[in-house]
Design an enzyme around this catalytic site. Structure first.
Site, mmCIF file in Angstrom:
data_model
loop_
_atom_site.group_PDB
_atom_site.id
_atom_site.type_symbol
_atom_site.label_atom_id
_atom_site.label_comp_id
_atom_site.label_asym_id
_atom_site.label_seq_id
_atom_site.Cartn_x
_atom_site.Cartn_y
_atom_site.Cartn_z
ATOM 1 N N ASP A 1 -7.448 -9.202 4.579
ATOM 2 C CA ASP A 1 -7.358 -9.116 3.121
ATOM 3 C C ASP A 1 -8.705 -9.519 2.525
ATOM 4 O O ASP A 1 -9.351 -10.464 2.963
ATOM 5 C CB ASP A 1 -6.249 -10.041 2.606
ATOM 6 C CG ASP A 1 -5.841 -9.719 1.181
ATOM 7 O OD1 ASP A 1 -4.716 -9.251 0.976
ATOM 8 O OD2 ASP A 1 -6.668 -9.939 0.262
ATOM 9 N N ASN B 1 5.599 -7.639 -0.736
ATOM 10 C CA ASN B 1 5.852 -7.641 -2.176
ATOM 11 C C ASN B 1 6.320 -6.238 -2.577
ATOM 12 O O ASN B 1 5.671 -5.251 -2.243
ATOM 13 C CB ASN B 1 4.585 -8.017 -2.943
ATOM 14 C CG ASN B 1 4.142 -9.443 -2.666
ATOM 15 O OD1 ASN B 1 4.977 -10.329 -2.500
ATOM 16 N ND2 ASN B 1 2.838 -9.667 -2.605
ATOM 17 N N GLN C 1 3.390 -6.965 -6.319
ATOM 18 C CA GLN C 1 2.755 -5.816 -5.660
ATOM 19 C C GLN C 1 1.677 -5.228 -6.569
ATOM 20 O O GLN C 1 1.946 -4.908 -7.742
ATOM 21 C CB GLN C 1 3.790 -4.740 -5.315
ATOM 22 C CG GLN C 1 3.190 -3.611 -4.486
ATOM 23 C CD GLN C 1 4.211 -2.579 -4.011
ATOM 24 O OE1 GLN C 1 5.394 -2.639 -4.372
ATOM 25 N NE2 GLN C 1 3.749 -1.637 -3.196
ATOM 26 N N VAL D 1 -0.902 -3.032 -4.930
ATOM 27 C CA VAL D 1 -1.325 -1.792 -4.277
ATOM 28 C C VAL D 1 -0.055 -1.067 -3.822
ATOM 29 O O VAL D 1 0.745 -1.620 -3.045
ATOM 30 C CB VAL D 1 -2.257 -2.055 -3.069
ATOM 31 C CG1 VAL D 1 -2.662 -0.734 -2.429
ATOM 32 C CG2 VAL D 1 -3.491 -2.853 -3.497
ATOM 33 N N HIS E 1 2.739 -2.409 2.462
ATOM 34 C CA HIS E 1 1.929 -3.266 3.336
ATOM 35 C C HIS E 1 2.642 -4.580 3.602
ATOM 36 O O HIS E 1 3.350 -5.100 2.749
ATOM 37 C CB HIS E 1 0.537 -3.530 2.738
ATOM 38 C CG HIS E 1 0.562 -4.025 1.324
ATOM 39 N ND1 HIS E 1 0.788 -3.182 0.253
ATOM 40 C CD2 HIS E 1 0.404 -5.262 0.802
ATOM 41 C CE1 HIS E 1 0.758 -3.873 -0.874
ATOM 42 N NE2 HIS E 1 0.535 -5.145 -0.573
ATOM 43 N N HIS F 1 1.916 -8.489 4.497
ATOM 44 C CA HIS F 1 0.919 -9.559 4.575
ATOM 45 C C HIS F 1 1.289 -10.437 5.776
ATOM 46 O O HIS F 1 2.453 -10.820 5.929
ATOM 47 C CB HIS F 1 0.971 -10.453 3.334
ATOM 48 C CG HIS F 1 0.605 -9.801 2.045
ATOM 49 N ND1 HIS F 1 -0.619 -9.991 1.436
ATOM 50 C CD2 HIS F 1 1.307 -8.985 1.218
ATOM 51 C CE1 HIS F 1 -0.635 -9.326 0.287
ATOM 52 N NE2 HIS F 1 0.513 -8.706 0.126
HETATM 53 P P1 AMP Z 1 -0.070 -6.917 -3.028
HETATM 54 O O1 AMP Z 1 -0.460 -7.790 -4.191
HETATM 55 O O2 AMP Z 1 1.129 -7.413 -2.257
HETATM 56 O O3 AMP Z 1 0.065 -5.468 -3.449
HETATM 57 O O4 AMP Z 1 -1.260 -7.015 -1.995
HETATM 58 C C1 AMP Z 1 -2.422 -6.258 -2.118
HETATM 59 C C2 AMP Z 1 -3.493 -6.997 -1.360
HETATM 60 O O5 AMP Z 1 -4.542 -6.104 -1.109
HETATM 61 C C3 AMP Z 1 -4.074 -8.202 -2.111
HETATM 62 O O6 AMP Z 1 -3.871 -9.373 -1.356
HETATM 63 C C4 AMP Z 1 -5.558 -7.837 -2.226
HETATM 64 O O7 AMP Z 1 -6.410 -8.956 -2.074
HETATM 65 C C5 AMP Z 1 -5.724 -6.846 -1.096
HETATM 66 N N1 AMP Z 1 -6.809 -5.887 -1.235
HETATM 67 C C6 AMP Z 1 -7.129 -5.141 -2.316
HETATM 68 N N2 AMP Z 1 -8.167 -4.338 -2.047
HETATM 69 C C7 AMP Z 1 -8.515 -4.562 -0.764
HETATM 70 C C8 AMP Z 1 -9.514 -4.052 0.111
HETATM 71 N N3 AMP Z 1 -10.395 -3.115 -0.295
HETATM 72 N N4 AMP Z 1 -9.586 -4.534 1.366
HETATM 73 C C9 AMP Z 1 -8.713 -5.466 1.785
HETATM 74 N N5 AMP Z 1 -7.743 -5.999 1.021
HETATM 75 C C10 AMP Z 1 -7.642 -5.564 -0.232
#
Ligand code: AMP
Length: 113
Positions: A31, A86, A93, A95, A99, A101
């Site tokens: 991350d 999430n 969430q 993204v 995914h 974590h």
């Molecule tokens: P969520 O909030 O559960 O959707 O998690 C999305 C995660 O993606 C967050 O913890 C961000 O820090 C991570 N994230 C966003 N962009 C990138 C990236 N380019 N490379 C790695 N992690 C990322």
């Protein structure tokens, strides 16, 4: 058409990532904003907005992700860790490509925020 996300762009190689694992089904990378000493994201290659969009046909894929998340955590030297998915903006969430974590390397409190 499938929605483009940061993670779909990582899968296409358009955005770099710190990869720790990949196979024909999924990819794992660190991350970018780690919340613990170990914070890895595991994503399926198949585009899926969230767990809410999973169908019965995804049973094998979801099982694979869970098993691989455990393998990765142990490869990182963890005996204690948390696996988080999430689902939806109000659950955190950000993204919209499914995914997991994998978070560990420090004591984790419960309940989460
Ligand atoms: P969520 O909030 O559960 O959707 O998690 C999305 C995660 O993606 C967050 O913890 C961000 O820090 C991570 N994230 C966003 N962009 C990138 C990236 N380019 N490379 C790695 N992690 C990322």
């Amino acid at each position: 058409m499938t929605e483009e996300t940061i993670f779909s762009r990582i899968l296409k190689g358009e955005i770099p990532c710190d990869e720790v694992y990949n196979d024909s089904v999924c990819v794992a990378f660190r991350d970018i904003q780690p919340q613990a000493p170990v914070h890895i994201l595991l994503i399926p290659r198949k585009p899926m907005r969230s767990l809410q969009d999973a169908e019965p046909e995804d049973k094998e894929l979801l099982g694979h992700l869970l098993l691989i998340s455990s393998k990765i955590a142990q490869q990182q030297g963890l005996d204690n860790w948390r696996t988080v998915i999430n689902t939806g903006a109000e659950a955190g969430q950000t993204v919209f490509h499914l995914h997991l974590h994998i978070i560990g390397g420090r004591e984790l409190k419960w309940p989460p925020g």
